[in-house]
Write an enzyme that holds these catalytic residues in place. Sequence first.
Site, PDB file in Angstrom:
ATOM      1  N   GLU A 135       0.845  -1.191   0.000  1.00 44.42           N
ATOM      2  CA  GLU A 135       0.000   0.000   0.000  1.00 44.42           C
ATOM      3  C   GLU A 135       0.882   1.242   0.000  1.00 44.42           C
ATOM      4  O   GLU A 135       1.861   1.307   0.743  1.00 44.42           O
ATOM      5  CB  GLU A 135      -0.892  -0.041   1.255  1.00 44.42           C
ATOM      6  N   GLU A 140      -2.565  11.809   3.096  1.00 49.06           N
ATOM      7  CA  GLU A 140      -3.338  11.255   4.207  1.00 49.06           C
ATOM      8  C   GLU A 140      -3.152  12.119   5.447  1.00 49.06           C
ATOM      9  O   GLU A 140      -2.059  12.618   5.714  1.00 49.06           O
ATOM     10  CB  GLU A 140      -2.870   9.827   4.509  1.00 49.06           C
TER      11      GLU A 140
END
Length: 320
Positions: A135, A140
């Site tokens: 990932e 974020e």
Amino acid sequence: MQSLRLLLMTQWLLLFLPICTASYILKDDYGNDERFFDKFDFFTEADPTRGYVSYVNRSTAKLTSLISASNGSVYLGVDNKNPAWGPGRRSVRLTSHQSYNHGLIILDLAHMPGTVCGTWPAFWMIGTVPPTAGEIDIIEGINEGPLNQVTLHTNQDGCIVKNSGFSGSLGRQNCYIYSTGPAGAGGCGIVDPYPESYGGIFNAVGGGVYATEWTSDVIRVWRFPRSKIPGNMQSGSPDPSTWGTPVASFSGSCNIDAQFNNLHLVFDITFCGDWAGGAWASSRLCAPKAPTCFEYVRNNPRAFEESYWRVNSLKVYQRT
Ligand SMILES: *[C@@H]1O[C@H](CO)[C@@H](O)[C@H](O)[C@H]1NC(C)=O
Ligand SMILES: *[C@@H]1O[C@H](CO)[C@@H](O)[C@H](O)[C@H]1NC(C)=O
């Protein structure tokens, strides 16, 4: 004379060949009209990160104005009008049909989800059966946190990155997802030191561009304010070797090709859940607003008026 000319020609070719083969060409242009949404699946299952969210399908999203395309950009937002009910506040989570191995992903944003208590937005890459294929979290953040964090998670142990080659600040060096206990907690993250990297401040300066380069040797992320977008990127011939030091760079004792493969692009905005919810009580700005993250998100739709992505363009380039 002949052979000398031939020799010179060969040298000339050898000199320029590596440069030619190294250039990036456009593979996928996601566009900025309604057809953008044709290139994504709308994820409608329960949030794997246990967020207080209800991800809706494309028709519901369109009907309730959670998605739209206008003025040369694509809008992805959340319900900012109604108290939440059922599984949580309505939002969208889009996963690209196309998956990638290596490449250069260039995202131009007019706006990203603002810095808002209760939210956990992300632009990231994940395999079909997370997290087995690795990932890459490109954008974020949570709650009132003012800075962007770039993070890698690997499903196999043995990916340790070195602390050099970038301008951000590295937290953990071990990218293994189980390195700190429960899945998801482990990962190697680099925080961008500048507030214009994220949320409200990123938006206040007119947004900008995030560029992610993924090769066998390294995964790097650059961020450019709108006034500093490289000319070769604007002209469609992006050349990362001219872009200077990236914000984040992950390389070192890590077999990138073994750890990351067939990753899809994802946009989402979730609420509370493992990270934003878990950090609620310790947030000096958010905790006083409500006893729990869930209560705050349920009862305050107007708080989420800045919780949206406005994408000017998303392009994926690959080596010729
Ligand atoms: C989208 O979701 C709505 C509400 O759950 C449902 O009624 C509708 O059938 C769904 N549409 C599609 C195309 O799945
Ligand atoms: C599109 O741009 C025009 C002119 O800048 C602006 O007045 C209008 O509100 C915009 N529409 C949307 C949906 O953003």
